[in-house]
Design a protein around this motif. Structure first.
Motif, PDB file in Angstrom:
ATOM      1  N   ALA A 355       0.751  -1.192   0.104  1.00 30.88           N
ATOM      2  CA  ALA A 355       0.004  -0.073  -0.002  1.00 30.88           C
ATOM      3  C   ALA A 355       0.808   1.203  -0.194  1.00 30.88           C
ATOM      4  CB  ALA A 355      -0.859  -0.028   1.188  1.00 30.88           C
ATOM      5  N   GLY A 356       1.909   1.125   0.886  1.00 29.20           N
ATOM      6  CA  GLY A 356       2.964   2.340   0.793  1.00 29.20           C
ATOM      7  C   GLY A 356       3.422   2.667  -0.663  1.00 29.20           C
ATOM      8  N   PHE A 357       3.840   1.625  -1.095  1.00 26.50           N
ATOM      9  CA  PHE A 357       4.462   1.466  -2.628  1.00 26.50           C
ATOM     10  C   PHE A 357       3.770   2.165  -3.479  1.00 26.50           C
ATOM     11  CE2 PHE A 357       5.403  -0.305  -6.815  1.00 26.50           C
ATOM     12  CZ  PHE A 357       6.754  -0.045  -6.849  1.00 26.50           C
ATOM     13  N   VAL A 358       2.371   1.821  -3.655  1.00 24.82           N
ATOM     14  CA  VAL A 358       1.358   2.037  -4.470  1.00 24.82           C
ATOM     15  C   VAL A 358       1.192   3.543  -4.466  1.00 24.82           C
ATOM     16  CG1 VAL A 358      -0.722   1.703  -5.670  1.00 24.82           C
ATOM     17  CG2 VAL A 358       0.732  -0.228  -5.014  1.00 24.82           C
ATOM     18  N   LYS A 359       0.829   3.942  -3.140  1.00 30.26           N
ATOM     19  CA  LYS A 359       0.469   5.371  -2.542  1.00 30.26           C
ATOM     20  C   LYS A 359       1.712   6.318  -3.094  1.00 30.26           C
ATOM     21  CE  LYS A 359      -2.921   4.045   0.604  1.00 30.26           C
ATOM     22  NZ  LYS A 359      -3.168   4.029   1.972  1.00 30.26           N
ATOM     23  N   ALA A 360       2.686   5.716  -3.056  1.00 28.17           N
ATOM     24  CA  ALA A 360       3.899   6.653  -3.529  1.00 28.17           C
ATOM     25  C   ALA A 360       3.966   6.942  -5.002  1.00 28.17           C
ATOM     26  CB  ALA A 360       5.224   6.131  -3.043  1.00 28.17           C
ATOM     27  N   LEU A 361       3.154   6.220  -5.761  1.00 32.40           N
ATOM     28  CA  LEU A 361       3.002   6.342  -7.205  1.00 32.40           C
ATOM     29  C   LEU A 361       2.119   7.469  -7.563  1.00 32.40           C
ATOM     30  CD1 LEU A 361       2.880   2.514  -8.165  1.00 32.40           C
ATOM     31  CD2 LEU A 361       4.822   4.196  -8.691  1.00 32.40           C
ATOM     32  N   PRO A 362       2.052   8.031  -8.938  1.00 34.86           N
ATOM     33  CA  PRO A 362       1.071   9.034  -9.274  1.00 34.86           C
ATOM     34  C   PRO A 362      -0.233   8.456  -8.900  1.00 34.86           C
ATOM     35  CG  PRO A 362       2.770   8.625 -10.947  1.00 34.86           C
ATOM     36  CD  PRO A 362       3.133   7.577  -9.872  1.00 34.86           C
ATOM     37  N   PRO A 363      -1.226   9.588  -8.791  1.00 32.91           N
ATOM     38  CA  PRO A 363      -2.689   8.938  -8.420  1.00 32.91           C
ATOM     39  C   PRO A 363      -3.308   8.123  -9.307  1.00 32.91           C
ATOM     40  CG  PRO A 363      -2.102  11.470  -8.094  1.00 32.91           C
ATOM     41  CD  PRO A 363      -0.882  10.786  -8.965  1.00 32.91           C
ATOM     42  N   GLY A 364      -2.986   8.130 -10.620  1.00 33.17           N
ATOM     43  CA  GLY A 364      -3.668   7.216 -11.575  1.00 33.17           C
ATOM     44  C   GLY A 364      -3.349   5.488 -11.222  1.00 33.17           C
TER      45      GLY A 364
END
Length: 960
Positions: A355-364
């Motif tokens: 979750a932390g990894f994905v939330k560090a990616l752009p909002p899309g």
């Protein structure tokens, strides 16, 4: 990747490219010097003396140690005449003893070792080798030649160049104990043999391939003596590699390759195939999140993969936006929440890391989260889903349960009905307890995915499941692979042709799953796991550049038939993986599949994919095209040329509303390159750094253009509609152009001028219909106008016009209607308080231009501006009155009263004018901060077009 990084044509960039060319030239020079040294040493016979100026393509001196050269680049290699620096030695066999050592010896397995190479027309190629041979006993042989195919990694009964797996053109081999040397110009045709190797010793063997004529020829020489006769091909052969090989030997002692060199002379020739490409219809809507990546669920257990500390993976992933990351695959059933049924545990901390990894990616970015089917209970399923949904929040796209259920039915004792019953129990555990389930989605909430069946399972699984779970499952999912790996028919050429010509599997699969989802699944159908060849792919094919061209065909073909996306599978060291990241550490390689995803990501949002009509010679070669339709009646295009020897001259009809296109390109030096591929003019670094983007803007003629698509190159043509668009000049100076009247970053950036420049203009200086940059400098009290006819580069015009006075306002326009824009200066008459307009009709290469217009219009303090207010092709003056929102526009280049007068804006913004709707008439606009508020008529009223572009402090201009 879309609009996030763009091409900058700087002086430094030009210097770097010059240095690269110089380095390559020096490398070739060193290779030629080496060849000359071999000649002087007598290692190459007199036949080659005429080849003294040959340029080296590949050279292996075999003077190293016992280092395995499999998957290693030869010591000397150049991007020349069909060769490339970015290829490696490939073993035909997967035997543990199949190796080519740097000292020129070969392992004991029967095998062949190949270097990718594709001959080009217009060269004489010479493959030269020195080999030391012992007494050859019966059934033993060594071989050398040009290969028809780079083969797969498989077990081969007979790896000679004459075997089905290799198909040599041309090739030679020394056989058995006779010492006979046989020359084969094709696999099954020998033109002769000679007793030119009568005893053990060292021999120099040459194969000469001549592609300078319309019909190619081939010949062999041993120590300068020809074997048989020169062969003329009735049909020029397919060649994709060179190499050496040998039979099974109990020991390699006595056989020694001393050196191997491929060289060429000639200047080459370009084979151009013409074709017409057109589009019709409105097509299938292209999902903005079409591109996706797929990882096995076990990837979550790798310590360093999906963490916020993995900056390289975050950097590479962040180039795509929006994107769907799917976690599933075969290990979805070998992993389980907290290790249920002795599976590999998926823990809360691992979900938190994800979750932390994905939330560090752009909002899309969102996640399709797979859950164990085979070893699970509803309670355990519920617990994992609740925790994952809470951790991922809005980044959760949906859940999928299990993977390829056909294997549950064939190997785990399930029937379709018992599978469906178990699936429903687990699905209910999720939908009944995880908040936010949305069958129709509507942009909010998470969804349930389909059963994720493998290809070929439509009738048995996908279609009945779509009906049984209508109203529960929102997205129907299926897998697709180009073929199963490990077959002798697995070649790059067959893979590239499969998507749009000989193999209808993808079109049939997409049509069927889209049809099955129609009226049942609100979000349609998606291919959630895909790759070139199943089983991890094929080394030398799935990880080579050509696989990126294949991936483009797959995505656009699927989109053309209504598919909502493709997720390319990978991770770890798999050859087909878009991103190679080892065992979970940082990124090791960014592979061709990711480049293809990046190119798809550059397609502007809001379009629909339509089929192309291809006619002419391009229709009969390996060339594909796709259109992207927009509501403004614009068509963009993707042109995918997979031929290695043919340039396609494509005349593309995009519609009369398309004034120009932005060119974005994917290419590489060679089809089998394993690096050095680029998109948008630049490679992607392992930390995600990328300096590429739209590479040039090309003007159309009435919505049509003819463009040359080089071999093994894909072009994306991004449409720019008629009418003016925003431009902003920032420090540098960098010129930032936008392709639409919409909020967003620049589509195209280039550098023009010096860091000290402060006065910028854009105009059509040569009358070709395209506006290009100019800078104006105060040089010794005179205005020096430096106007360029291209984006970046130098000034085409460098001349003086006007003395410098304080408060001068610089304007440009077509004052006399001849199509060419020229300079103007507006200044205050300190005596009368009026604005004085001085304009010239001339752009000069050098010197000083005279004044053609000198008149007064407007008052001191007014904001002067120019435009074609009546659409007659002539630019005339206008003024926004000081301290007010009153616009006074005049249709003549002379003093007098305003022809058009109206109120617009609030008197505080920056006035801007342009032909916003492309009808030929320039109309008003205001920029407040960086918000553009435009009208399509010179009348009072509210803004009709509003968007954000640029930054306060930029110099705002318009372009077309």
């Amino acid at each position: 990747m879309k609009k996030s990084n763009i091409y900058t044509n700087t002086i430094l960039g030009r210097a770097a490219r010059h240095a690269a060319r110089l380095a390559l030239t020096r490398g070739i020079h060193r290779a030629v010097t080496a060849m000359r040294c071999l000649l002087l040493a007598g290692m190459i016979p007199g036949f080659c003396c005429s080849m003294a100026k040959a340029q080296i393509i590949y050279s292996n001196p075999f003077n190293g140690g016992t280092v395995n050269m499999n998957r290693q680049t030869p010591p000397m290699s150049t991007n020349y005449a069909g060769g490339a620096q970015c290829v490696w030695w490939t073993s035909e066999s997967n035997s543990a003893t199949a190796y080519l050592l740097a000292n020129g010896t070969i392992g004991t397995s029967r095998t062949t070792f190949l270097l990718p190479f594709t001959p080009l027309p217009g060269y004489v190629y010479t493959l030269t080798a020195s080999v030391t041979v012992p007494t050859m006993t019966a059934g033993k042989w060594i071989t050398m030649g040009f290969a028809q195919y780079i083969p797969p990694i498989n077990t081969c009964v007979d790896p000679r160049f004459g075997s089905t797996e290799i198909n040599g053109n041309p090739w030679t081999y020394l056989t058995e104990g006779s010492g006979g040397d046989f020359f084969f110009p094709t696999r099954g045709t020998s033109t002769g043999n000679a007793q030119l190797m009568p005893s053990p010793g060292t021999y120099t063997v040459q194969l000469v391939l001549n592609t300078t004529g319309s019909s190619w020829t081939a010949a062999e020489y041993v120590d300068g003596a020809q074997v048989g006769s020169t062969y003329t091909y009735s049909s020029n052969p397919l060649i994709t590699g060179i190499g050496v090989g040998q039979t099974t030997l109990s020991s390699s002692a006595g056989i020694q390759w001393n050196y191997l060199t491929l060289s060429a002379t000639g200047s080459g020739s370009v084979n151009t195939v013409s074709g017409n490409v057109s589009f019709s219809g409105t097509g299938k809507a292209l999902n903005p999140a079409f591109g996706g990546l797929s990882y096995d669920k076990a990837a979550m257990t790798a310590t360093n993969r999906f963490t916020t500390n993995n900056l390289s993976l975050l950097g590479v992933f962040s180039l795509l936006n929006p994107c769907i990351l799917r976690l599933g695959g075969g290990t979805v059933d070998t992993t389980g929440w907290n290790g249920i049924s002795n599976t590999i545990p998926i823990t809360a901390s691992e979900v938190d890391q994800l979750a932390g990894f994905v939330k560090a990616l752009p909002p899309g970015w969102q996640v399709i989260y797979g859950i164990n089917f085979l070893h699970n209970t509803p309670d355990n399923c519920e617990a994992e889903a609740v925790y994952a949904a809470n951790a991922l929040g809005s980044r959760l796209y949906g859940f999928e349960i299990g993977n390829e259920p056909e294997f549950y039915i064939s190997g785990d004792g399930y029937t379709y009905n018992s599978f469906l019953s178990q699936w429903r129990l687990l699905a209910a555990a999720i939908t009944n307890h995880v908040a936010g389930w949305a069958v129709t989605n509507g942009g909010n909430g998470w969804i349930l995915d389909g059963a994720d069946a493998g290809q070929g399972q439509l009738a048995a699984l996908t279609d009945p499941f779509a009906g049984n779970e209508s109203g529960v499952v929102s997205l129907l999912t299926q897998h697709y692979y180009g073929a199963s790996s490990g077959l002798s028919s697995d070649t790059m050429q067959t893979m590239l042709k499969s998507e749009v010509t000989s193999d209808p599997t993808l079109m049939s699969l997409t049509t069927n799953i889209v049809g099955a989802a129609n009226g049942r699944q609100s979000l349609g159908a998606r291919i959630t796991e895909s790759g070139s060849y199943s089983g991890g792919g094929i080394v030398g094919i799935s990880d080579a550049y050509g696989s990126g061209l294949w991936a483009l065909d797959e995505m656009f073909t699927a989109a053309q038939y209504g598919c909502q996306g493709v997720n390319f599978h990978g991770g770890g060291f798999s050859p087909y993986s878009p991103v190679v990241d080892g065992n979970g550490g940082g990124v090791i390689e960014v592979e061709p599949g990711f480049y293809a995803l990046g190119m798809m990501d550059m397609v502007p949002a809001g379009g629909s994919v339509v089929p192309a009509s291809i006619s002419g010679g391009a229709a009969s070669i390996d060339f594909s095209a796709y259109g992207v339709y927009y509501s403004t009646a614009d068509y963009g295009a993707v042109l995918n040329n997979k031929e290695v020897n043919d340039t396609v001259s494509a005349t593309v009809t995009l519609g009369t509303n398309v004034a120009s296109v932005g060119l974005f390109q994917m290419t590489a030096p060679q089809l089998f390159c394993t690096n050095q591929f680029t998109i948008g003019g630049a490679s992607i670094a392992t930390n995600g750094a990328w300096s590429g983007g739209v590479q040039s803007i090309i003007k159309t003629s009435n919505g049509q253009l003819t463009i040359s698509v080089p071999p093994i190159t894909a072009d994306l043509l991004i449409p720019v509609s008629v009418g003016t668009k925003p431009a902003a000049v920032t420090a540098g100076p960098d010129w930032n152009l936008e392709f639409t009247l919409a909020t967003g970053p620049a589509d195209f950036i280039y550098h023009y001028g010096s860091s000290n420049d402060t006065h910028f203009v854009m105009g059509d200086w040569d009358g070709n219909g395209t506006m290009t940059p100019g800078v104006v400098r105060d040089t010794g009290g005179q205005w020096e106008w430096l106007l360029g006819n291209s984006d970046g580069g130098g000034a085409a015009y460098d001349f003086f016009f006007g003395d410098v006075e304080p408060g001068d306002v610089l304007v440009v326009g077509d004052w006399d209607g001849d199509g060419k824009w020229t300079p103007g200066i507006v200044r205050t008459n300190n005596t009368g308080g009026a604005l004085i307009w001085l304009m010239t009709n001339t752009n000069l290469v050098s010197g000083s231009a005279g004044t053609n217009y000198d008149f007064q219009y407007g008052d001191a303090g007014d904001t002067p501006l120019v435009g074609d207010w009546d659409g007659n092709g002539t630019f005339t003056p206008g003024a926004v009155k000081a301290g007010s929102n009153t616009w006074d526009l005049r249709n003549e280049n002379s003093g007098g009263d305003a022809d058009i007068s109206f109120a617009y804006g609030n008197g505080t913004g920056i006035p801007i004018v342009g032909d916003w709707d492309g009808n030929g008439t320039w109309t008003c606009g205001i920029i407040e901060g960086n918000t553009w508020e435009l009208r399509n008529s010179n009348t009072s009223g509210n803004a009709q077009i509003v968007f954000g572009y640029g930054s306060p402090g930029d110099t705002f201009l318009v372009w077309k």
